[in-house]
Design an enzyme around this catalytic site. Structure first.
Site, mmCIF file in Angstrom:
data_model
loop_
_atom_site.group_PDB
_atom_site.id
_atom_site.type_symbol
_atom_site.label_atom_id
_atom_site.label_comp_id
_atom_site.label_asym_id
_atom_site.label_seq_id
_atom_site.Cartn_x
_atom_site.Cartn_y
_atom_site.Cartn_z
ATOM 1 N N ARG A 236 -6.628 3.030 10.704
ATOM 2 C CA ARG A 236 -5.995 4.167 10.046
ATOM 3 C C ARG A 236 -6.244 5.460 11.089
ATOM 4 O O ARG A 236 -7.604 5.637 11.463
ATOM 5 C CB ARG A 236 -6.411 4.392 8.951
ATOM 6 C CG ARG A 236 -5.750 3.346 7.777
ATOM 7 C CD ARG A 236 -4.023 3.607 7.554
ATOM 8 N NE ARG A 236 -3.479 2.408 6.828
ATOM 9 C CZ ARG A 236 -3.093 1.197 7.115
ATOM 10 N NH1 ARG A 236 -3.283 1.014 8.532
ATOM 11 N NH2 ARG A 236 -2.451 0.628 6.440
ATOM 12 N N GLU A 265 0.357 10.731 10.989
ATOM 13 C CA GLU A 265 1.371 9.967 11.120
ATOM 14 C C GLU A 265 2.733 10.164 10.372
ATOM 15 O O GLU A 265 2.462 10.178 9.126
ATOM 16 C CB GLU A 265 0.792 8.339 10.923
ATOM 17 C CG GLU A 265 1.546 7.344 11.946
ATOM 18 C CD GLU A 265 0.800 5.948 11.445
ATOM 19 O OE1 GLU A 265 -0.596 6.011 11.871
ATOM 20 O OE2 GLU A 265 1.333 5.210 11.193
ATOM 21 N N HIS A 283 2.139 2.557 16.102
ATOM 22 C CA HIS A 283 1.697 1.596 14.532
ATOM 23 C C HIS A 283 2.499 0.236 14.836
ATOM 24 O O HIS A 283 2.918 -0.163 13.634
ATOM 25 C CB HIS A 283 1.843 2.375 13.247
ATOM 26 C CG HIS A 283 0.932 1.790 12.339
ATOM 27 N ND1 HIS A 283 0.496 2.691 11.363
ATOM 28 C CD2 HIS A 283 0.249 0.721 12.092
ATOM 29 C CE1 HIS A 283 -0.429 2.073 10.590
ATOM 30 N NE2 HIS A 283 -0.552 0.866 10.899
HETATM 31 C C1 GLV Z 1 -0.910 -2.093 8.824
HETATM 32 O O1 GLV Z 1 -1.446 -0.895 9.432
HETATM 33 C C2 GLV Z 1 -1.383 -2.512 7.818
HETATM 34 O O2 GLV Z 1 -2.294 -2.217 7.036
HETATM 35 O O3 GLV Z 1 -0.842 -3.875 7.403
#
Ligand code: GLV
Length: 322
Positions: A236, A265, A283
């Site tokens: 993250r 983000e 991402h």
């Molecule tokens: C993606 O970032 C997830 O947490 O699945």
């Protein structure tokens, strides 16, 4: 029939699984992702199938009749699980199915950044390649280098497993040690964060976002890194202090970064954009056809089970449903 709110489309076979369990109301495509708007759309629904950009906190969780929030992600920092528990709302996620895709992608970013692949591609396409040169696009060695893994959960272990094939020396930092057998099998040594930062050629982050991990990597850590170090983040964004990263890259305190996630983000720090030694991805670490389909199915099954009065398999707050 019970109603559920589907915040964003999911992949097959998810929609079918949901449709067999409930009437599915789709959130307007491109609609505002603020709590008040989500709450309004959730009125009359027993469930919400959410994704990581949806803020699911007190305002949403206090919707009368809401029973379950199924997040189509393994991470769930977008959901206030304590508030959900207080309102007796079940929360579920999609663990396990994305481990390999995410570990693959962390390693992809590591290699791409180390060997300057994106920069090389731009070099060719912009007509700058006029012949071999001994000092052209020199990168960092991967084989035999030291990899520091921050967070040795399923994905961290997956990255270690891949690194073993590259004969890397593997250090890890995690408050929870691996069983000795797993350490031996992976060839991984547990160290404190300071030692990991100081000794690693590559640092890959695999922790959930919590108050404890926010800005885990900031100025003191950048100051202690090897000048050839490459930082990879597929966890993250806020785990890394992005402004401090920009400063450290400008000051050449590390060699580069491979990032899939960002502090604000989808905004990316504007100073990262022109940096050739930084590889930026939107991402997509879990974005393979099979993985995203399995995540969709898992989230749909969690919701369908909850709607039918059962205990979803991936329940994060079991105290709500004994
Ligand atoms: C993606 O970032 C997830 O947490 O699945």
């Amino acid at each position: 029939m019970s109603r559920i709110l589907l915040m964003h489309p999911i992949l097959d076979p998810g929609p079918q699984i949901l449709a067999e369990a409930a009437e599915v109301i789709a959130y307007p495509a491109g609609g505002p992702l603020d709590e008040a708007s989500i709450r309004q759309a959730a009125e009359g629904c027993v469930g919400i199938v959410s994704q990581l950009m949806d803020p699911i906190r007190e305002t949403v969780l206090s919707t009368p009749g809401l029973k379950c929030v199924s997040n189509v992600a393994v991470g769930f920092d977008n959901i206030d699980v304590a508030a959900a528990t207080a309102h007796k709302v079940m929360v579920t996620n999609t663990p396990g199915v994305l481990d390999d895709a995410t570990s693959d992608f962390a390693f992809t970013l590591l290699m791409t950044t180390a060997r300057r692949v994106v920069e090389a591609d731009h070099f060719i396409r912009s007509g700058q390649f006029h012949g071999w040169a001994i000092d052209m696009m020199l990168g960092q060695d991967i084989y035999g280098a030291t990899l520091g893994i921050i967070g040795i959960g399923r994905i961290g272990r997956g990255v270690a497993h891949r690194a073993k094939g590259f004969n890397m020396r593997i250090l890890y930092y995690d408050p929870q040690p691996l069983p000795q057998e797993a350490e031996e099998q992976l060839g991984a040594t547990r160290v404190d964060l300071n030692r990991l930062i100081a000794e690693s050629d590559f640092i890959s982050v695999h922790v959930p976002l919590t108050p404890e991990t926010q800005h885990l990597i900031s100025t003191p850590q950048f100051n202690a890194m090897k000048r050839n170090a490459i930082l990879v983040n597929t966890s993250r964004g806020p785990v890394i202090d992005e402004a401090a990263l920009v400063e450290a890259l400008n000051a050449k305190k590390l060699a580069g970064a491979g990032l899939d996630v960002y502090e604000r983000e989808p905004a990316v720090h504007p100073h990262l954009i022109p940096m050739a030694n930084v590889v930026l991805a939107p991402h997509i670490a879990s974005a393979t056809v099979r993985t995203r389909s399995e995540m969709s199915a898992m989230a749909a099954r969690n919701m369908a089970t909850a709607v039918r009065g059962g205990r979803p398999p991936n329940l994060l707050n079991p105290e709500v449903k004994r």
